[in-house]
Design a protein around this motif. Structure first.
Motif, PDB file in Angstrom:
ATOM      1  N   LEU A   1      46.114  37.505  41.167  1.00  7.07           N
ATOM      2  CA  LEU A   1      46.149  36.390  42.075  1.00  7.07           C
ATOM      3  C   LEU A   1      44.508  35.747  42.216  1.00  7.07           C
ATOM      4  CD1 LEU A   1      48.425  37.872  44.874  1.00  7.07           C
ATOM      5  CD2 LEU A   1      48.729  36.029  43.260  1.00  7.07           C
ATOM      6  N   SER A   2      43.377  36.678  41.755  1.00  5.88           N
ATOM      7  CA  SER A   2      42.036  36.083  42.134  1.00  5.88           C
ATOM      8  C   SER A   2      41.832  35.623  41.041  1.00  5.88           C
ATOM      9  CB  SER A   2      41.369  37.147  42.595  1.00  5.88           C
ATOM     10  OG  SER A   2      41.222  38.194  41.282  1.00  5.88           O
ATOM     11  N   ASN A   3      42.714  35.684  39.851  1.00 10.70           N
ATOM     12  CA  ASN A   3      41.856  35.028  38.541  1.00 10.70           C
ATOM     13  C   ASN A   3      42.298  33.539  38.430  1.00 10.70           C
ATOM     14  OD1 ASN A   3      41.339  34.264  35.905  1.00 10.70           O
ATOM     15  ND2 ASN A   3      42.577  35.891  34.963  1.00 10.70           N
ATOM     16  N   PRO A   4      41.326  32.884  38.661  1.00 12.91           N
ATOM     17  CA  PRO A   4      41.704  31.166  38.462  1.00 12.91           C
ATOM     18  C   PRO A   4      42.139  30.582  37.083  1.00 12.91           C
ATOM     19  CG  PRO A   4      39.341  31.476  38.444  1.00 12.91           C
ATOM     20  CD  PRO A   4      39.871  33.043  38.570  1.00 12.91           C
ATOM     21  N   LYS A   5      42.211  31.428  36.199  1.00 16.11           N
ATOM     22  CA  LYS A   5      42.530  30.976  34.836  1.00 16.11           C
ATOM     23  C   LYS A   5      44.085  31.275  34.635  1.00 16.11           C
ATOM     24  CE  LYS A   5      38.047  31.753  32.654  1.00 16.11           C
ATOM     25  NZ  LYS A   5      37.113  32.485  31.467  1.00 16.11           N
ATOM     26  N   ASN A   6      44.696  32.036  35.614  1.00 17.75           N
ATOM     27  CA  ASN A   6      46.058  32.058  35.294  1.00 17.75           C
ATOM     28  C   ASN A   6      46.782  31.329  36.340  1.00 17.75           C
ATOM     29  OD1 ASN A   6      46.810  33.548  37.660  1.00 17.75           O
ATOM     30  ND2 ASN A   6      45.895  35.416  36.591  1.00 17.75           N
TER      31      ASN A   6
ATOM     32  N   ARG B   1      40.268  33.879  46.679  1.00 19.45           N
ATOM     33  CA  ARG B   1      40.096  34.724  45.443  1.00 19.45           C
ATOM     34  C   ARG B   1      39.027  35.954  45.993  1.00 19.45           C
ATOM     35  NH1 ARG B   1      39.245  29.740  42.963  1.00 19.45           N
ATOM     36  NH2 ARG B   1      37.129  30.076  42.620  1.00 19.45           N
ATOM     37  N   LYS B   2      38.057  35.700  46.671  1.00 19.73           N
ATOM     38  CA  LYS B   2      37.192  36.829  47.063  1.00 19.73           C
ATOM     39  C   LYS B   2      37.929  37.886  47.983  1.00 19.73           C
ATOM     40  CE  LYS B   2      32.755  37.820  49.474  1.00 19.73           C
ATOM     41  NZ  LYS B   2      31.504  37.443  50.341  1.00 19.73           N
ATOM     42  N   ARG B   3      38.788  37.522  48.868  1.00 19.20           N
ATOM     43  CA  ARG B   3      39.481  38.317  49.573  1.00 19.20           C
ATOM     44  C   ARG B   3      40.500  39.062  48.538  1.00 19.20           C
ATOM     45  NH1 ARG B   3      39.425  34.059  53.455  1.00 19.20           N
ATOM     46  NH2 ARG B   3      41.508  33.253  52.685  1.00 19.20           N
ATOM     47  N   ASP B   4      40.959  38.384  47.708  1.00 18.82           N
ATOM     48  CA  ASP B   4      41.941  39.277  46.843  1.00 18.82           C
ATOM     49  C   ASP B   4      41.185  40.469  46.103  1.00 18.82           C
ATOM     50  OD1 ASP B   4      44.316  37.735  47.398  1.00 18.82           O
ATOM     51  OD2 ASP B   4      44.059  36.095  46.012  1.00 18.82           O
ATOM     52  N   ARG B   5      39.961  39.825  45.755  1.00 16.22           N
ATOM     53  CA  ARG B   5      39.177  40.930  44.802  1.00 16.22           C
ATOM     54  C   ARG B   5      38.764  41.856  45.986  1.00 16.22           C
ATOM     55  NH1 ARG B   5      36.201  35.646  41.981  1.00 16.22           N
ATOM     56  NH2 ARG B   5      37.179  35.595  40.502  1.00 16.22           N
ATOM     57  N   LEU B   6      38.223  41.993  47.038  1.00 16.91           N
ATOM     58  CA  LEU B   6      38.246  42.881  48.001  1.00 16.91           C
ATOM     59  C   LEU B   6      39.273  43.864  48.079  1.00 16.91           C
ATOM     60  CD1 LEU B   6      35.763  41.243  50.527  1.00 16.91           C
ATOM     61  CD2 LEU B   6      35.242  42.732  48.666  1.00 16.91           C
TER      62      LEU B   6
ATOM     63  N   PRO C   1      44.133  28.635  44.782  1.00 21.05           N
ATOM     64  CA  PRO C   1      43.309  29.265  45.955  1.00 21.05           C
ATOM     65  C   PRO C   1      41.814  29.175  46.108  1.00 21.05           C
ATOM     66  CG  PRO C   1      44.143  30.587  44.118  1.00 21.05           C
ATOM     67  CD  PRO C   1      44.548  29.632  43.792  1.00 21.05           C
ATOM     68  N   SER C   2      41.354  29.062  47.331  1.00 25.06           N
ATOM     69  CA  SER C   2      39.879  28.815  47.419  1.00 25.06           C
ATOM     70  C   SER C   2      39.183  29.922  46.983  1.00 25.06           C
ATOM     71  CB  SER C   2      39.766  28.467  48.892  1.00 25.06           C
ATOM     72  OG  SER C   2      40.115  29.577  49.713  1.00 25.06           O
ATOM     73  N   SER C   3      38.027  29.662  46.754  1.00 24.85           N
ATOM     74  CA  SER C   3      36.959  30.695  46.480  1.00 24.85           C
ATOM     75  C   SER C   3      36.846  31.890  47.447  1.00 24.85           C
ATOM     76  CB  SER C   3      35.465  30.090  46.244  1.00 24.85           C
ATOM     77  OG  SER C   3      35.189  29.522  47.485  1.00 24.85           O
ATOM     78  N   ASN C   4      36.996  31.446  48.747  1.00 22.44           N
ATOM     79  CA  ASN C   4      37.427  32.522  49.735  1.00 22.44           C
ATOM     80  C   ASN C   4      38.361  33.520  49.665  1.00 22.44           C
ATOM     81  OD1 ASN C   4      34.955  31.874  51.004  1.00 22.44           O
ATOM     82  ND2 ASN C   4      35.838  30.339  52.379  1.00 22.44           N
TER      83      ASN C   4
END
Length: 232
Positions: free
Chosen positions: A116-121, A140-145, A135-138
């Motif tokens: 989900l955090s990968n903007p390329k898919n 994506r950051k939450r998903d990575r955390l 999804p916003s950069s924020n």
């Protein structure tokens, strides 16, 4: 795999207990899921497990089958659906199943958030239902955390069952996620990278030792029955 399939066929022919058949089908599903790039080869056996386990007090097996189905959805690119399945079964799985299956579920959780955090898919389409919004950069950051948190939980579980192969995979993914999170996580990235290298070296040494053992055994077998030279 060559052993497991005849065992499954035998349970069907002999009328073995549903629990035994479901357990064997579950193991078969996991093998099929690992071997297939899309995971679709595991779908038939997973559906059989879910049917067998639904009404016969096999809560652990049923929950594990759902977690494997979630992994199949993830392989197909449906991270949001996979997360929904995991959330529906994780409590039962933790209560009833072996730490290996718990670790696999936590790893699948983490990989869902990574996808989900990968903007390329295109996994973002499942979240919004709209093709025009990513999804916003924020977010994506939450998903990575979230991914990092579940990777830690998976690591703890696989350490309990000493699965070095899975730990190697987890350390690699931890390094990737920490790298994507940027400067705040660089020290964690480096630590995870070092653990990945340690696991790689350990597994390489294990393979080397196994080859050497085979050579020694082969050499001894060649000596069996050979006459020893007298007076040498």
């Amino acid at each position: 795999r060559d052993i497991l399939k005849p065992m499954i066929d035998a349970t069907a022919a002999s009328g073995a207990s549903k629990h035994k058949r479901a357990d064997l089908l579950l193991r078969w599903s996991e093998l099929q899921l690992e071997a297939s790039s899309t995971g679709m080869a595991a779908l038939k056996s997973l559906l059989q497990v879910l049917t067998l386990s639904k009404h016969d007090e096999m809560d652990g097996i049923h929950a594990t089958a759902l977690s494997l189905l979630a992994r199949l959805f993830l392989k197909m690119g449906h991270a949001k659906r996979a997360l929904a399945l995991l959330k529906s079964c994780i409590n039962q799985l933790v209560q009833h199943e072996h730490v290996h299956y718990q670790g696999e579920a936590m790893l699948t959780y983490a990989m869902c958030y990574m996808q989900l955090s990968n903007p390329k898919n295109d996994a973002w389409m499942e979240v919004t239902g709209e093709r025009g919004a990513r999804p916003s950069s924020n977010q994506r950051k939450r998903d990575r955390l979230n991914a990092l948190s579940f990777l830690r939980r998976a690591q703890e579980l696989f350490e309990k069952c000493q699965d070095i192969h899975k730990l190697k995979q987890i350390h690699y993914l931890q390094a990737r996620v920490c790298n994507d999170l940027g400067a705040d996580k660089l020290s964690q990235r480096d630590a995870a990278s070092e653990k990945f290298l340690q696991a790689s070296r350990y597994l390489a040494q294990m393979r080397t030792d196994s080859i050497l053992d085979s050579l020694h055994i082969g050499g001894l077998q060649m000596l069996v029955g050979r006459k020893l030279p007298i007076g040498s």
